[in-house]
Enzyme design. Structure first.
Site, mmCIF file in Angstrom:
data_model
loop_
_atom_site.group_PDB
_atom_site.id
_atom_site.type_symbol
_atom_site.label_atom_id
_atom_site.label_comp_id
_atom_site.label_asym_id
_atom_site.label_seq_id
_atom_site.Cartn_x
_atom_site.Cartn_y
_atom_site.Cartn_z
ATOM 1 N N GLY A 1 0.812 -1.210 0.000
ATOM 2 C CA GLY A 1 0.000 0.000 0.000
ATOM 3 C C GLY A 1 0.843 1.256 0.000
ATOM 4 O O GLY A 1 0.527 2.246 0.665
ATOM 5 N N GLY B 1 1.543 3.407 -2.481
ATOM 6 C CA GLY B 1 1.339 4.385 -3.551
ATOM 7 C C GLY B 1 0.847 5.739 -3.116
ATOM 8 O O GLY B 1 1.002 6.724 -3.838
ATOM 9 N N ASN C 1 1.491 -2.280 5.392
ATOM 10 C CA ASN C 1 0.754 -1.019 5.499
ATOM 11 C C ASN C 1 -0.614 -1.017 4.825
ATOM 12 O O ASN C 1 -1.505 -0.291 5.252
ATOM 13 C CB ASN C 1 1.613 0.109 4.903
ATOM 14 C CG ASN C 1 0.843 1.408 4.780
ATOM 15 O OD1 ASN C 1 0.552 2.067 5.774
ATOM 16 N ND2 ASN C 1 0.485 1.774 3.553
ATOM 17 N N SER D 1 -3.819 0.591 14.291
ATOM 18 C CA SER D 1 -4.489 1.887 14.382
ATOM 19 C C SER D 1 -5.032 2.028 15.792
ATOM 20 O O SER D 1 -5.341 1.028 16.461
ATOM 21 C CB SER D 1 -5.639 1.959 13.369
ATOM 22 O OG SER D 1 -6.470 3.088 13.615
ATOM 23 N N TYR E 1 -13.088 -2.799 10.481
ATOM 24 C CA TYR E 1 -11.726 -2.249 10.421
ATOM 25 C C TYR E 1 -11.090 -2.270 11.807
ATOM 26 O O TYR E 1 -9.943 -2.712 11.977
ATOM 27 C CB TYR E 1 -11.798 -0.825 9.882
ATOM 28 C CG TYR E 1 -10.505 -0.051 9.894
ATOM 29 C CD1 TYR E 1 -9.553 -0.225 8.897
ATOM 30 C CD2 TYR E 1 -10.240 0.892 10.893
ATOM 31 C CE1 TYR E 1 -8.375 0.515 8.892
ATOM 32 C CE2 TYR E 1 -9.075 1.627 10.898
ATOM 33 C CZ TYR E 1 -8.140 1.435 9.897
ATOM 34 O OH TYR E 1 -6.982 2.170 9.901
ATOM 35 N N THR F 1 -11.840 -4.142 14.325
ATOM 36 C CA THR F 1 -11.605 -5.540 14.702
ATOM 37 C C THR F 1 -10.289 -6.044 14.118
ATOM 38 O O THR F 1 -9.479 -6.678 14.811
ATOM 39 C CB THR F 1 -12.767 -6.418 14.214
ATOM 40 O OG1 THR F 1 -13.980 -5.977 14.830
ATOM 41 C CG2 THR F 1 -12.530 -7.889 14.544
ATOM 42 N N LYS G 1 -7.729 -4.233 13.107
ATOM 43 C CA LYS G 1 -6.596 -3.502 13.653
ATOM 44 C C LYS G 1 -6.261 -3.954 15.076
ATOM 45 O O LYS G 1 -5.093 -3.940 15.484
ATOM 46 C CB LYS G 1 -6.870 -1.996 13.606
ATOM 47 C CG LYS G 1 -6.889 -1.429 12.186
ATOM 48 C CD LYS G 1 -5.571 -1.663 11.466
ATOM 49 C CE LYS G 1 -5.524 -1.047 10.098
ATOM 50 N NZ LYS G 1 -4.204 -1.218 9.425
ATOM 51 N N ILE H 1 -4.240 10.897 11.239
ATOM 52 C CA ILE H 1 -3.167 11.364 10.357
ATOM 53 C C ILE H 1 -3.785 12.036 9.133
ATOM 54 O O ILE H 1 -4.634 11.458 8.449
ATOM 55 C CB ILE H 1 -2.268 10.195 9.915
ATOM 56 C CG1 ILE H 1 -1.794 9.390 11.136
ATOM 57 C CG2 ILE H 1 -1.091 10.723 9.103
ATOM 58 C CD1 ILE H 1 -1.004 10.175 12.152
#
Length: 267
Positions: free
Chosen positions: A31, A33, A109, A161, A174, A176, A178, A207
């Site tokens: 990830g 890019g 990532n 996160s 998400y 869960t 993380k 961020i």
């Protein structure tokens, strides 16, 4: 200049550390890019590392390559790859190792924090969210472990996160995934430590990436998050990248099995 940024909203920053141990190391970033991943690619490349990165967003990846074309010792190596396809992920990791050498730093990532309600989650959506946010991290680590061991060791950095540590009702799947990354990191640290492979995870807070700015970070939301932080400024991808550089370098040679939060003091 990356290592002498003058200010972020009036906060004076830099210059920043150079890590000699990163020079010529083969680093893989999934990830990479855009967003935080692109900051990882840039920071490692400017340290003199041989950086490979995977992404499905080829346009943003090509723009990143163009921006780095005259700025680093080794031009980053990009492969289009859907990390949710485990067979393809393994093949792309094998190709990277064949072309660049053993990967000794892996930054897991790739992720997607699309919003969803509890009621609308289907079994299919659950599986798809777990695939993009958790599953590939395990299998990427599995794919690089033998090469790291053969090279004398390495560093795996899993991106979690703080979403699972704060109220996050709009990203339940998400969050869960993380949370699971923290447990996975601890298990892998013990499983791989005898091969001198360190495994840590990083938990960013709010961020300010371009995606976050475009989709969710309204002025009101930014004001609310800064109010919750001890440090009263927006956090940027490079704030996370500088920690990841340290965890990839030999300066952190005795640090493993740990979770590191970069959130300006929110948690």
């Amino acid at each position: 200049m990356l290592y002498n940024r003058t200010s972020v909203e009036g906060y004076r920053m830099g210059p920043f550390a150079i890590y000699p141990s990163l020079r010529d190391k083969v680093v893989l970033i999934t990830g990479g890019g855009s967003g935080i991943g692109a900051a990882f690619v840039e920071h490692f490349a400017l340290q003199g590392a041989k950086v490979a990165f995977f992404d499905i967003a080829t346009d943003s990846a090509e723009s990143l390559l163009d921006s780095l074309s005259t700025r680093c010792a080794h031009q980053p190596y990009f492969l289009a790859c859907d990390v949710t396809d485990t067979q393809t992920l393994r093949q792309m990791i094998a190709k990277t190792s064949a072309d660049l050498g053993n990967i000794t730093i892996l930054v897991n990532n790739a992720a997607s924090d699309n919003r969803h309600s509890f009621e609308e989650v289907t079994p299919e959506y659950w599986d798809e969210r777990i695939a993009i946010n958790l599953k590939h991290q395990f299998f990427a680590a599995q794919a690089v472990a033998a090469g790291m061991k053969a090279a004398g060791g390495g560093s795996i950095i899993n991106m979690s996160s703080i979403a699972w540590m704060i109220p996050s009702p709009q990203v339940a799947v998400y969050a869960t995934a993380k949370a699971a990354i923290v447990g996975m990191t601890r298990s892998l640290a013990h499983a791989l430590g005898a091969g001198n492979i360190r495994v840590n995870c990083v938990l960013p807070g709010a961020i300010l990436t371009e995606r976050q700015r475009r989709l969710w970070m309204t002025p009101e939301y930014l004001e609310q998050t800064i109010a919750l932080q001890c440090i009263k400024r927006t956090l940027l991808p490079e704030d996370v990248a500088r920690l990841v550089l340290f965890l990839g370098s030999d300066d952190s040679a005795a640090i493993t099995n740990q979770s590191h939060i970069v959130d300006g003091g929110w948690i």
